[in-house]
Each structure stands twice: as structure tokens, then as C-alpha cells.
Motif scaffolding. Structure first.
Motif, PDB file in Angstrom:
ATOM      1  N   GLU A 203       0.836  -1.195   0.000  1.00 50.26           N
ATOM      2  CA  GLU A 203       0.000   0.000   0.000  1.00 50.26           C
ATOM      3  C   GLU A 203       0.871   1.245   0.000  1.00 50.26           C
ATOM      4  O   GLU A 203       1.938   1.278   0.590  1.00 50.26           O
ATOM      5  N   ASP A 204       0.413   2.245  -0.723  1.00 47.94           N
ATOM      6  CA  ASP A 204       1.064   3.559  -0.680  1.00 47.94           C
ATOM      7  C   ASP A 204      -0.017   4.608  -0.895  1.00 47.94           C
ATOM      8  O   ASP A 204      -1.203   4.309  -0.836  1.00 47.94           O
ATOM      9  N   SER A 205       0.388   5.823  -1.184  1.00 48.25           N
ATOM     10  CA  SER A 205      -0.597   6.900  -1.314  1.00 48.25           C
ATOM     11  C   SER A 205      -1.544   6.711  -2.492  1.00 48.25           C
ATOM     12  O   SER A 205      -2.607   7.318  -2.529  1.00 48.25           O
ATOM     13  N   GLU A 206      -1.177   5.855  -3.442  1.00 52.45           N
ATOM     14  CA  GLU A 206      -2.019   5.652  -4.626  1.00 52.45           C
ATOM     15  C   GLU A 206      -2.559   4.237  -4.755  1.00 52.45           C
ATOM     16  O   GLU A 206      -3.232   3.922  -5.734  1.00 52.45           O
ATOM     17  N   ILE A 207      -2.248   3.376  -3.794  1.00 54.18           N
ATOM     18  CA  ILE A 207      -2.684   1.975  -3.872  1.00 54.18           C
ATOM     19  C   ILE A 207      -3.289   1.542  -2.546  1.00 54.18           C
ATOM     20  O   ILE A 207      -2.724   1.779  -1.488  1.00 54.18           O
ATOM     21  N   GLU A 208      -4.460   0.905  -2.643  1.00 54.56           N
ATOM     22  CA  GLU A 208      -5.098   0.351  -1.455  1.00 54.56           C
ATOM     23  C   GLU A 208      -5.623  -1.048  -1.779  1.00 54.56           C
ATOM     24  O   GLU A 208      -5.832  -1.387  -2.948  1.00 54.56           O
ATOM     25  N   PHE A 209      -5.829  -1.834  -0.758  1.00 61.61           N
ATOM     26  CA  PHE A 209      -6.332  -3.186  -0.930  1.00 61.61           C
ATOM     27  C   PHE A 209      -7.698  -3.335  -0.282  1.00 61.61           C
ATOM     28  O   PHE A 209      -7.955  -2.780   0.779  1.00 61.61           O
ATOM     29  N   ILE A 210      -8.552  -4.100  -0.950  1.00 64.00           N
ATOM     30  CA  ILE A 210      -9.847  -4.476  -0.408  1.00 64.00           C
ATOM     31  C   ILE A 210      -9.680  -5.883   0.154  1.00 64.00           C
ATOM     32  O   ILE A 210      -9.174  -6.779  -0.533  1.00 64.00           O
ATOM     33  N   ARG A 211     -10.103  -6.074   1.355  1.00 64.23           N
ATOM     34  CA  ARG A 211      -9.990  -7.392   1.998  1.00 64.23           C
ATOM     35  C   ARG A 211     -11.004  -8.343   1.371  1.00 64.23           C
ATOM     36  O   ARG A 211     -12.176  -8.019   1.232  1.00 64.23           O
ATOM     37  N   VAL A 212     -10.543  -9.506   0.974  1.00 64.98           N
ATOM     38  CA  VAL A 212     -11.431 -10.501   0.372  1.00 64.98           C
ATOM     39  C   VAL A 212     -11.035 -11.881   0.886  1.00 64.98           C
ATOM     40  O   VAL A 212      -9.853 -12.212   0.949  1.00 64.98           O
ATOM     41  N   ASP A 213     -12.030 -12.655   1.310  1.00 65.64           N
ATOM     42  CA  ASP A 213     -11.797 -14.032   1.707  1.00 65.64           C
ATOM     43  C   ASP A 213     -11.907 -14.910   0.470  1.00 65.64           C
ATOM     44  O   ASP A 213     -12.426 -14.486  -0.564  1.00 65.64           O
ATOM     45  N   LEU A 214     -11.445 -16.147   0.576  1.00 64.05           N
ATOM     46  CA  LEU A 214     -11.547 -17.060  -0.563  1.00 64.05           C
ATOM     47  C   LEU A 214     -13.010 -17.323  -0.891  1.00 64.05           C
ATOM     48  O   LEU A 214     -13.836 -17.526  -0.004  1.00 64.05           O
ATOM     49  N   PHE A 215     -13.316 -17.300  -2.177  1.00 60.64           N
ATOM     50  CA  PHE A 215     -14.657 -17.619  -2.640  1.00 60.64           C
ATOM     51  C   PHE A 215     -14.748 -19.111  -2.949  1.00 60.64           C
ATOM     52  O   PHE A 215     -13.730 -19.804  -3.048  1.00 60.64           O
ATOM     53  N   ASP A 216     -15.975 -19.588  -3.157  1.00 58.30           N
ATOM     54  CA  ASP A 216     -16.176 -21.005  -3.448  1.00 58.30           C
ATOM     55  C   ASP A 216     -15.645 -21.394  -4.818  1.00 58.30           C
ATOM     56  O   ASP A 216     -15.175 -22.512  -5.007  1.00 58.30           O
ATOM     57  N   THR A 217     -15.752 -20.465  -5.782  1.00 58.66           N
ATOM     58  CA  THR A 217     -15.313 -20.764  -7.142  1.00 58.66           C
ATOM     59  C   THR A 217     -14.471 -19.606  -7.683  1.00 58.66           C
ATOM     60  O   THR A 217     -14.663 -18.455  -7.275  1.00 58.66           O
ATOM     61  N   PRO A 218     -13.596 -19.889  -8.636  1.00 59.86           N
ATOM     62  CA  PRO A 218     -12.787 -18.826  -9.232  1.00 59.86           C
ATOM     63  C   PRO A 218     -13.617 -17.751  -9.937  1.00 59.86           C
ATOM     64  O   PRO A 218     -13.232 -16.583  -9.961  1.00 59.86           O
ATOM     65  N   SER A 219     -14.761 -18.125 -10.494  1.00 61.93           N
ATOM     66  CA  SER A 219     -15.568 -17.153 -11.246  1.00 61.93           C
ATOM     67  C   SER A 219     -16.124 -16.047 -10.359  1.00 61.93           C
ATOM     68  O   SER A 219     -16.434 -14.951 -10.850  1.00 61.93           O
ATOM     69  N   GLU A 220     -16.233 -16.276  -9.078  1.00 64.70           N
ATOM     70  CA  GLU A 220     -16.767 -15.256  -8.171  1.00 64.70           C
ATOM     71  C   GLU A 220     -15.814 -14.071  -8.033  1.00 64.70           C
ATOM     72  O   GLU A 220     -16.246 -12.961  -7.722  1.00 64.70           O
ATOM     73  N   TYR A 221     -14.532 -14.271  -8.287  1.00 57.37           N
ATOM     74  CA  TYR A 221     -13.571 -13.176  -8.163  1.00 57.37           C
ATOM     75  C   TYR A 221     -13.816 -12.105  -9.219  1.00 57.37           C
ATOM     76  O   TYR A 221     -13.745 -10.918  -8.917  1.00 57.37           O
ATOM     77  N   TYR A 222     -14.128 -12.515 -10.432  1.00 59.56           N
ATOM     78  CA  TYR A 222     -14.360 -11.516 -11.463  1.00 59.56           C
ATOM     79  C   TYR A 222     -15.603 -10.684 -11.146  1.00 59.56           C
ATOM     80  O   TYR A 222     -15.602  -9.468 -11.339  1.00 59.56           O
TER      81      TYR A 222
END
Length: 169
Positions: free
Chosen positions: A23-42
């Protein structure tokens, strides 16, 4: 404008540690837990306007039935331009098997690679926006051409009608 990213990992401690490092002044992260399937990430990426993704190679600690390659593959089907970085402990981190990722970094090298990673995320985001803008312009020009063609056809029909009504000399 901050760029938003997600870090997909089966170890919450890794998510906290590595996302904090990046993380820096121009980058932040959204917390995400593992989903059941890969398609849920998109779907999550679209709903949250995520600009980049960092994925761990192995995601099986919490019983995931997929790995980082599966997530990459599913996201790439939908978005070929989003920056996807593989963060791994694999000793062959720079092998050609990882070539579908935009960047591959060994977790132990993250601190030394931090500035390079951030720079590449930012450049990749700019490139993606440029490509998207180009596609929007192309679509608008195509629609404008189609409308112009329709108008020309109408004018030609009107011209033909008027010509047929005029007396012939």
C-alpha cells in the motif's frame, strides 16, 4: 485517485502483511476471503471496481478446490488487461509456466521488488484505461458511421423521389 487491488491468499496473515507492504498513497487493498469458485472473483472485481489482482499460487489451506492459475484463467476470460501478479513461494517463480501472469514475484523478494511492483501496477492500469478509451472511441465512431450511412440512404431515397416527380425535359 487510488488504485484498488485484491490479494487472494488462503492465509489471512499473508494478506495483512503483504498488502500492507504494497500500500502507498495511490494503492489500497480491499480485503477478500476465498470464494467457493474462481468465477466469483471476477464478479467481485467488477462490483468493487478493482484495478489489479495479486494471487497466491497455492490456495488449498482453507480447502479451496482451485489454485491461482484457475483464478487467473477465469479473470482473463473476462478481462485480458487487468494487471495480475502472482506472489508465490515456489522456487521456480520466474519459470515460463507463469508467463500468463503480468508479473511473478517470490514472497521473499517482495520488499526488494516493492517499487517495481507498484510502478508496474500503475503503468498497467494506465495502459488498460487507454485501451478501454480507444475501444469506446471505436464503438462511438462505428455507431456514428452507421447513423451517417442510414441518413445518406434516406437522402438518396428522397433525391430519387424528387427526381421522379420533376418533369423530364
Amino acid at each position: 485517485m487510488k488504485l484498488k487491488g485484491i490479494y487472494i491468499d488462503d492465509d489471512p496473515a499473508n494478506i495483512d502483511m503483504y498488502s500492507t507492504m504494497l500500500e502507498d498513497s495511490e494503492i489500497e487493498f480491499i480485503r477478500v476471503d476465498l470464494f467457493d469458485t474462481p468465477s466469483e472473483y471476477y464478479d467481485f472485481i467488477c462490483q468493487n471496481e478493482v484495478d489489479f489482482v495479486i494471487i497466491d499460487r497455492h490456495l488449498d489451506k482453507d480447502g479451496a478446490k482451485y489454485d491461482g492459475f484457475n483464478v487467473l484463467e477465469d479473470i482473463r476470460k473476462q478481462d485480458p488487461y487487468i494487471h495480475i501478479l502472482l506472489l508465490t513461494n515456489d522456487t521456480i517463480a520466474h519459470s515460463s509456466i507463469y508467463s500468463d501472469f503480468d508479473q511473478t514475484v517470490k514472497k521473499g523478494d517482495l520488499f526488494e521488488e516493492r517499487e517495481n511492483i507498484i510502478s508496474r501496477i500503475k503503468r498497467s492500469h494506465l495502459l488498460k484505461r487507454s485501451i478501454e478509451n480507444t475501444e469506446h472511441v471505436k464503438a462511438a465512431l462505428k455507431a456514428q458511421k452507421e447513423n451517417t450511412d442510414i441518413e445518406i440512404k434516406k437522402l438518396e431515397e428522397i433525391h430519387a423521389t424528387i427526381k421522379s416527380l420533376l418533369p423530364r425535359e
